[in-house]
Design a protein around this motif. Structure first.
Motif, PDB file in Angstrom:
ATOM      1  N   GLU A 155       0.826  -1.255   0.004  1.00 23.22           N
ATOM      2  CA  GLU A 155      -0.070  -0.046  -0.045  1.00 23.22           C
ATOM      3  C   GLU A 155       0.759   1.261  -0.157  1.00 23.22           C
ATOM      4  N   ASN A 156       1.969   1.295   0.775  1.00 25.36           N
ATOM      5  CA  ASN A 156       2.780   2.630   0.877  1.00 25.36           C
ATOM      6  C   ASN A 156       4.027   2.207   1.621  1.00 25.36           C
ATOM      7  N   PRO A 157       4.994   1.801   0.700  1.00 28.44           N
ATOM      8  CA  PRO A 157       6.438   1.359   1.638  1.00 28.44           C
ATOM      9  C   PRO A 157       6.974   2.680   2.022  1.00 28.44           C
ATOM     10  N   GLN A 158       7.570   2.496   3.366  1.00 30.90           N
ATOM     11  CA  GLN A 158       8.283   3.368   3.910  1.00 30.90           C
ATOM     12  C   GLN A 158       9.715   2.999   4.499  1.00 30.90           C
ATOM     13  N   ARG A 159      10.585   3.999   4.520  1.00 30.54           N
ATOM     14  CA  ARG A 159      11.850   3.736   5.204  1.00 30.54           C
ATOM     15  C   ARG A 159      12.387   4.868   6.000  1.00 30.54           C
ATOM     16  N   ILE A 160      13.132   4.316   6.921  1.00 26.44           N
ATOM     17  CA  ILE A 160      13.935   5.331   7.881  1.00 26.44           C
ATOM     18  C   ILE A 160      15.103   5.897   6.828  1.00 26.44           C
ATOM     19  N   VAL A 161      15.239   7.194   6.882  1.00 30.08           N
ATOM     20  CA  VAL A 161      16.434   7.794   5.984  1.00 30.08           C
ATOM     21  C   VAL A 161      17.540   7.977   6.978  1.00 30.08           C
ATOM     22  N   THR A 162      18.590   7.457   6.876  1.00 35.68           N
ATOM     23  CA  THR A 162      20.064   7.811   7.599  1.00 35.68           C
ATOM     24  C   THR A 162      21.150   8.554   6.703  1.00 35.68           C
ATOM     25  N   THR A 163      21.760   9.711   6.987  1.00 41.58           N
ATOM     26  CA  THR A 163      22.442  10.359   6.182  1.00 41.58           C
ATOM     27  C   THR A 163      23.442  11.120   6.967  1.00 41.58           C
ATOM     28  N   VAL A 164      23.964  12.281   6.619  1.00 43.12           N
ATOM     29  CA  VAL A 164      24.956  12.871   7.526  1.00 43.12           C
ATOM     30  C   VAL A 164      24.471  14.571   6.903  1.00 43.12           C
ATOM     31  N   VAL A 165      24.802  15.665   7.926  1.00 43.63           N
ATOM     32  CA  VAL A 165      24.542  17.141   7.617  1.00 43.63           C
ATOM     33  C   VAL A 165      25.914  17.854   7.961  1.00 43.63           C
ATOM     34  N   LYS A 166      25.925  18.780   7.535  1.00 46.33           N
ATOM     35  CA  LYS A 166      27.179  19.593   7.920  1.00 46.33           C
ATOM     36  C   LYS A 166      27.501  20.022   9.281  1.00 46.33           C
ATOM     37  N   LEU A 167      28.575  19.776   9.944  1.00 47.19           N
ATOM     38  CA  LEU A 167      28.692  20.206  11.311  1.00 47.19           C
ATOM     39  C   LEU A 167      29.764  21.508  11.316  1.00 47.19           C
ATOM     40  N   GLU A 168      29.143  22.585  12.180  1.00 46.23           N
ATOM     41  CA  GLU A 168      29.865  23.681  12.329  1.00 46.23           C
ATOM     42  C   GLU A 168      30.703  23.814  13.705  1.00 46.23           C
TER      43      GLU A 168
END
Length: 436
Positions: free
Chosen positions: A359-372
């Motif tokens: 019906e509606n496949p979903q996923r957790i998204v893992t990634t990185v963001v810039k750190l200051e």
């Protein structure tokens, strides 16, 4: 009495905590990195702790969880310390910037040094050695902690878990993964589904790289299938243009620190230094048992019962049209839609998973963001809830604009309602600042 644990990854931390819980008065944990966790902080994907804690942690979250257990147990920790060798009489030769070279005495030693990757020369593949050839783990470190992209188009040699995980990671960052080569499907079921099938990445089973091409930068690789004699059939050789080759062709336990020693009472080995495991949960369980055995050897702990070896699963030979990824069991299910029916699942969660996938496949998204203002250029994050599979690349585009200032703690809110999906971004690793 003192136990020295060498290696501050998941095995070392679990063994140290377990030994301390058994009544060992002094447990010393040595780690060559400036932080505990070993390779876990660069593993920004989820899937850790699902068996032990029934929680889907990322590598960084799992590392912080056990680092807190180490702290709470009152274990003496020395980071930035490299062990050079272990000698009979349990003398640990090590060196660090703070203390220089020293010899630490112990009543027992636990080796939890993990493993390293097999490299291209060890696989005896001919060709030049230009820039653009990486082990999968080194590329993972580059992308997830150093904020470097290894290339623009890639071939991945190896169909184990890290090869599959890096195929997804590179795809999400805009690198075209042309194909994954492997003799069989050796990765966990959840990784085959969520890292390969979700993104339609081609896989060629029974193929391998037979030559590399290029000088200053990789230009391409030649590939060929294995023949019946187990050797590559060069009559069917193909050339694949690419600027990046990721080698994910197995792991080798790191046991050089005790290479000169014969098996002897008082020396214990656990985790991937003992046996390469598919799941960190298996590593943790084995290490906790090792801590108990070390304590029992010194006479302060109960004599533990024999711990059964972890069962490792392979997908090869399974039948069905859907794989459940709720837990590491990876049930192979036959799912029909009209009328809806599910077979092959070992629990009720399998049927719920199948219905959602349709019906509606979903996923957790893992990634990185810039750190200051931190000790590294990026920090790992994840969505605090699954997002629609069709929104994953929209989330990745929005992430490029996100920045967070140090200090950062695990679970800290980084961005609200990312890409209007209703999911928030939360940190999955910690950074106290430039002195971290």
């Amino acid at each position: 009495m003192r136990i020295v644990v060498i290696g501050g990854g998941p095995a070392g931390m679990a063994a140290a905590v377990s030994a301390k819980e058994q009544g060992i008065p002094e447990v010393l944990l040595l780690e060559r990195h400036p932080y505990l966790g070993g390779v876990l902080p660069q593993c920004i994907h989820n899937g850790f702790g699902t068996q032990i804690y029934q929680t889907d942690y990322t590598g960084g979250e799992y590392a912080c969880l056990w680092a807190e257990k180490v702290k709470a147990a009152g274990i003496d920790v020395r980071t930035d310390t490299t062990v050079l060798s272990v000698e009979k009489g349990w003398k640990v030769n090590c060196v660090s910037a703070d203390s220089g070279a020293e010899v630490l005495k112990a009543d027992a030693v636990i080796i939890a040094t993990g493993c390293r990757e097999r490299t291209l020369p060890q696989m005896l593949i001919p060709g030049s050695r230009p820039a653009g050839i990486f082990t999968a783990g080194s590329a993972q470190l580059m992308m997830n902690m150093k904020n470097y992209l290894p290339g623009k188009s890639a071939v991945i040699l190896g169909s184990g878990d890290i090869g599959l995980i890096m195929a997804r990671r590179m795809t999400l960052e805009g690198i075209r993964v042309k194909m994954i080569l492997g003799q069989e499907a050796t990765g966990l079921a959840r990784n085959i589904v969520q890292c390969v099938k979700d993104y339609n990445i081609p896989m060629r089973y029974g193929w391998t790289a037979v030559s590399t091409h290029g000088y200053e930068r990789l230009k391409g690789v030649s590939i060929a299938p294995f023949g019946r004699d187990g050797k590559p059939d060069l009559t069917r050789k193909e050339y694949i243009p690419c600027d990046t080759l990721l080698v994910a062709a197995g792991l080798i336990p790191e046991l050089e620190v005790c290479a000169r020693l014969e098996p002897e009472d008082g020396l214990f080995i656990c985790g991937n230094a003992h046996l390469v495991h598919d799941l960190v949960d298996h590593v943790t369980n084995e290490a906790m048992e090792t801590g108990k055995r070390a304590a029992a050897y010194l006479g302060t702990g109960r004599c533990p019962a024999c711990f059964p070896p972890a069962e490792e699963r392979e997908l090869t030979g399974a039948r069905g049209n859907m794989i459940c990824t709720i837990c590491p069991k990876g049930c192979i299910m036959q799912v029909d839609t009209e009328p809806f029916s599910v077979s092959g699942n070992q629990c009720e969660k399998g049927a719920d998973f199948a219905r959602k996938e349709i019906e509606n496949p979903q996923r957790i998204v893992t990634t990185v963001v810039k750190l200051e203002g931190g000790s590294q250029p990026v920090i790992s994050v994840k969505t605090d809830r699954p997002v629609d599979k069709g929104d994953i690349f929209k989330v990745m585009k929005a992430v490029k604009k996100v920045k967070v200032a140090a200090p950062v703690s695990v679970g800290q809110l980084v961005a609200e309602n990312i890409a209007d999906t209703g999911a928030n971004l939360v940190a999955t690793w910690e950074c106290k600042g430039t002195k971290n």
